[in-house]
Write a protein that holds these residues in place. Structure first.
Motif, PDB file in Angstrom:
ATOM      1  N   LEU A  35       0.944  -1.225  -0.035  1.00 40.45           N
ATOM      2  CA  LEU A  35      -0.088  -0.113   0.057  1.00 40.45           C
ATOM      3  C   LEU A  35       0.807   1.274  -0.014  1.00 40.45           C
ATOM      4  O   LEU A  35       0.538   2.188  -0.623  1.00 40.45           O
ATOM      5  CB  LEU A  35      -0.832   0.082   1.212  1.00 40.45           C
ATOM      6  CG  LEU A  35      -2.109  -0.945   1.123  1.00 40.45           C
ATOM      7  CD1 LEU A  35      -2.979  -0.959   2.568  1.00 40.45           C
ATOM      8  CD2 LEU A  35      -3.062  -0.505   0.090  1.00 40.45           C
ATOM      9  N   ILE A  41      -1.479   7.409  -1.831  1.00 43.60           N
ATOM     10  CA  ILE A  41      -1.540   6.836  -0.345  1.00 43.60           C
ATOM     11  C   ILE A  41      -0.330   7.612   0.326  1.00 43.60           C
ATOM     12  O   ILE A  41       0.769   7.070   0.322  1.00 43.60           O
ATOM     13  CB  ILE A  41      -1.628   5.266  -0.113  1.00 43.60           C
ATOM     14  CG1 ILE A  41      -2.767   4.733  -0.734  1.00 43.60           C
ATOM     15  CG2 ILE A  41      -1.528   4.958   1.167  1.00 43.60           C
ATOM     16  CD1 ILE A  41      -2.885   3.285  -0.766  1.00 43.60           C
ATOM     17  N   CYS A  44      -1.222   4.253   5.847  1.00 41.34           N
ATOM     18  CA  CYS A  44      -2.095   3.328   6.075  1.00 41.34           C
ATOM     19  C   CYS A  44      -1.748   2.534   7.393  1.00 41.34           C
ATOM     20  O   CYS A  44      -0.614   2.349   7.743  1.00 41.34           O
ATOM     21  CB  CYS A  44      -2.017   2.359   4.884  1.00 41.34           C
ATOM     22  SG  CYS A  44      -0.354   1.396   4.560  1.00 41.34           S
ATOM     23  N   LEU A  55      -9.328  -1.087   7.283  1.00 43.44           N
ATOM     24  CA  LEU A  55      -8.130  -0.262   6.675  1.00 43.44           C
ATOM     25  C   LEU A  55      -8.442   1.200   6.508  1.00 43.44           C
ATOM     26  O   LEU A  55      -9.409   1.674   6.208  1.00 43.44           O
ATOM     27  CB  LEU A  55      -8.135  -1.021   5.054  1.00 43.44           C
ATOM     28  CG  LEU A  55      -6.921  -0.003   4.378  1.00 43.44           C
ATOM     29  CD1 LEU A  55      -5.413  -0.538   4.900  1.00 43.44           C
ATOM     30  CD2 LEU A  55      -7.059  -0.651   2.986  1.00 43.44           C
ATOM     31  N   LEU A  57      -6.862   4.816   5.718  1.00 39.63           N
ATOM     32  CA  LEU A  57      -5.973   5.481   4.681  1.00 39.63           C
ATOM     33  C   LEU A  57      -5.836   7.028   5.012  1.00 39.63           C
ATOM     34  O   LEU A  57      -6.890   7.468   4.933  1.00 39.63           O
ATOM     35  CB  LEU A  57      -6.387   5.294   3.174  1.00 39.63           C
ATOM     36  CG  LEU A  57      -6.446   3.731   2.757  1.00 39.63           C
ATOM     37  CD1 LEU A  57      -7.094   3.567   1.587  1.00 39.63           C
ATOM     38  CD2 LEU A  57      -4.953   2.960   2.887  1.00 39.63           C
ATOM     39  N   GLU A  67     -12.286   2.789  -2.756  1.00 38.96           N
ATOM     40  CA  GLU A  67     -11.815   2.123  -1.660  1.00 38.96           C
ATOM     41  C   GLU A  67     -12.238   0.571  -1.518  1.00 38.96           C
ATOM     42  O   GLU A  67     -11.567  -0.115  -0.845  1.00 38.96           O
ATOM     43  CB  GLU A  67     -11.912   2.892  -0.229  1.00 38.96           C
ATOM     44  CG  GLU A  67     -10.997   4.224  -0.267  1.00 38.96           C
ATOM     45  CD  GLU A  67     -11.761   5.087  -0.959  1.00 38.96           C
ATOM     46  OE1 GLU A  67     -12.896   5.139  -1.577  1.00 38.96           O
ATOM     47  OE2 GLU A  67     -11.097   6.513  -0.629  1.00 38.96           O
ATOM     48  N   SER A 126       2.170  -0.989  11.758  1.00 33.24           N
ATOM     49  CA  SER A 126       2.459  -0.088  10.220  1.00 33.24           C
ATOM     50  C   SER A 126       3.673   0.748  10.373  1.00 33.24           C
ATOM     51  O   SER A 126       4.195   0.836   9.462  1.00 33.24           O
ATOM     52  CB  SER A 126       1.099   0.694  10.180  1.00 33.24           C
ATOM     53  OG  SER A 126       1.169   1.436   9.045  1.00 33.24           O
TER      54      SER A 126
END
Length: 410
Positions: A35, A41, A44, A55, A57, A67, A126
């Motif tokens: 991603l 993006i 995320c 998810l 974003l 999406e 993340s």
């Protein structure tokens, strides 16, 4: 506001559908890595639990994807088949939903504790793979902080705060009594350990499965017996209750293998995993009752309604605080410049007096004064930001900036 939240939860779909969109840690790593390379993006965060996959974003102007399609594509599923099960929220709708999630108000079990840890872990995971940006870092930090404030200061229901506890309490409401009963818990992760301890607290005779290759490092309640995972079917005939709570994508109990076991009459199987641990066909076998986590919800007691209203009010205020930060985030560098200029202004005005009164300490005093001035200016300006609308705040910042620009030009 370029924030989007797309996902699926227990209100959207049953366990089988949700299982198609659940993620292992390895899958999360691959997804986050993929991603962050996509155009449009900026950040995320992927949250995957037994009750939901979300998810979140942070997008740029280059983003042009739908999406829901992206969410399905990431798991190799068809949006035409599964798009109707998904929810999609943008802007402040996404922000408010995330704050409500952190507060435990979106959980199947109202006020449950695990979601705060799960959200924090999702952001940390993340970040580990460079998936977050400043916006999502701030959003998740403020949401988790709001959730902690609710947990600390607002008396939401204290019972049934986890899936294992909800399942065991639900069985007790149906007449189950665990004292003296032999129970098998398949899985020795966090959910399995909690399940085992709750059963032990009720006087049950508990056995927990362990993987042979992990047998030297497992952490299960000391009162529980252990058997190798491979011997679980041999143990089943002794047990009245069987709980399965693993993170494995494979089934732990199948109908064909269970058919060869001489089970006790009315054996109860409880599947606490997503995707399913126990094959659904097990529920159709004679003398067997199969439950999954969707079978154990909690009704909201009347006496908690006032607390719930307080929690919603707090979350509204905290979400609005994030909105103010987001709308003024580009002004913060200007504020730092202005506070620095203000400190220089003050130092210039008192420089002569400092040289006369404390010449040997002039540098140290100037540093203290400079720091104090910057803190005061920042405190005043952020107080203004929190008290007026964004356009008025920008006008105040512009006026101060122009003031120092004019003085610099003289």
């Amino acid at each position: 506001m370029d924030i989007t939240m797309v996902g699926i939860d227990y209100t959207d779909a049953g366990l089988d559908i949700r299982g198609k969109f659940s993620y292992t840690k390895r899958e999360q790593e691959k997804t986050i890595t993929a991603l962050r390379k996509k155009e449009g993006i900026s950040g995320c965060i992927l949250l995957s639990t037994c009750n939901r996959t979300e998810l979140v974003l942070s997008r740029t102007r280059e983003w042009e994807r739908e999406e829901r399609s992206l969410f399905c594509e990431l798991k190799g599923q068809s949006v035409e088949e599964y798009g109707s099960y998904l929810h999609l929220r943008r802007g402040m709708d996404a922000v408010k939903d995330l704050f409500a999630l952190a507060g435990g108000l979106k959980s199947q079990i109202l006020g449950e504790d695990q979601i705060l840890t799960q959200m924090k872990d999702a952001a940390d995971f993340s970040r580990k793979f460079f998936g977050t940006d400043k916006i999502l870092e701030t959003l998740f930090r403020m949401a988790v902080t709001a959730g902690k404030e609710i947990k600390t200061n607002i008396n939401l229901p204290a019972s049934n705060r986890s899936a294992p506890l909800a399942a065991i309490s639900g069985l007790e409401q149906k007449g189950a009594a665990f004292k003296g009963e032999r129970c098998l818990v398949i899985g020795n992760g966090a959910m399995g350990r909690l399940t085992a301890q709750l059963l032990l607290d009720r006087g049950a005779d508990v056995t927990v499965t362990i993987r042979q290759y992990r047998s030297g490092i497992v952490d299960v309640p000391v009162e529980a017996a252990r058997i190798e995972y491979s011997k679980r079917y041999e143990k089943l005939p002794e047990c009245r209750y069987v709980f399965s709570a693993t993170a494995s994508p494979n089934t732990t109990i199948t109908a064909d293998k269970l058919d060869a076991c001489a089970l006790q009459e009315n054996t109860v199987f409880v599947d606490l995993a997503v995707p399913r641990d126990i094959e659904e066909a097990v529920g159709g076998m004679d003398g067997v009752t199969l439950y999954d986590i969707d079978d154990f919800g909690v009704e909201l007691p009347e006496e908690t309604k006032q607390s719930l209203a307080q929690a919603r009010q707090l979350l509204e205020a905290k979400a609005a605080e994030f909105e103010r930060w987001y709308d003024a985030k580009d002004v913060v560098p200007m504020l730092l410049t202005i506070s620095g200029q203000a400190s220089e202004d003050v130092i210039a005005r008192i420089d002569k007096k400092l040289r006369k009164s404390v010449p040997e300490q002039q540098d140290a005093v100037e540093d203290m004064v400079s720091t104090a001035v910057q803190k005061v200016v920042n405190k005043l300006m952020f107080a203004v930001r929190d008290s007026v609308d964004v356009s008025t705040f920008r006008e105040c910042v512009d006026a101060m900036r122009e003031l120092y620009e004019e003085e610099t030009a003289r």
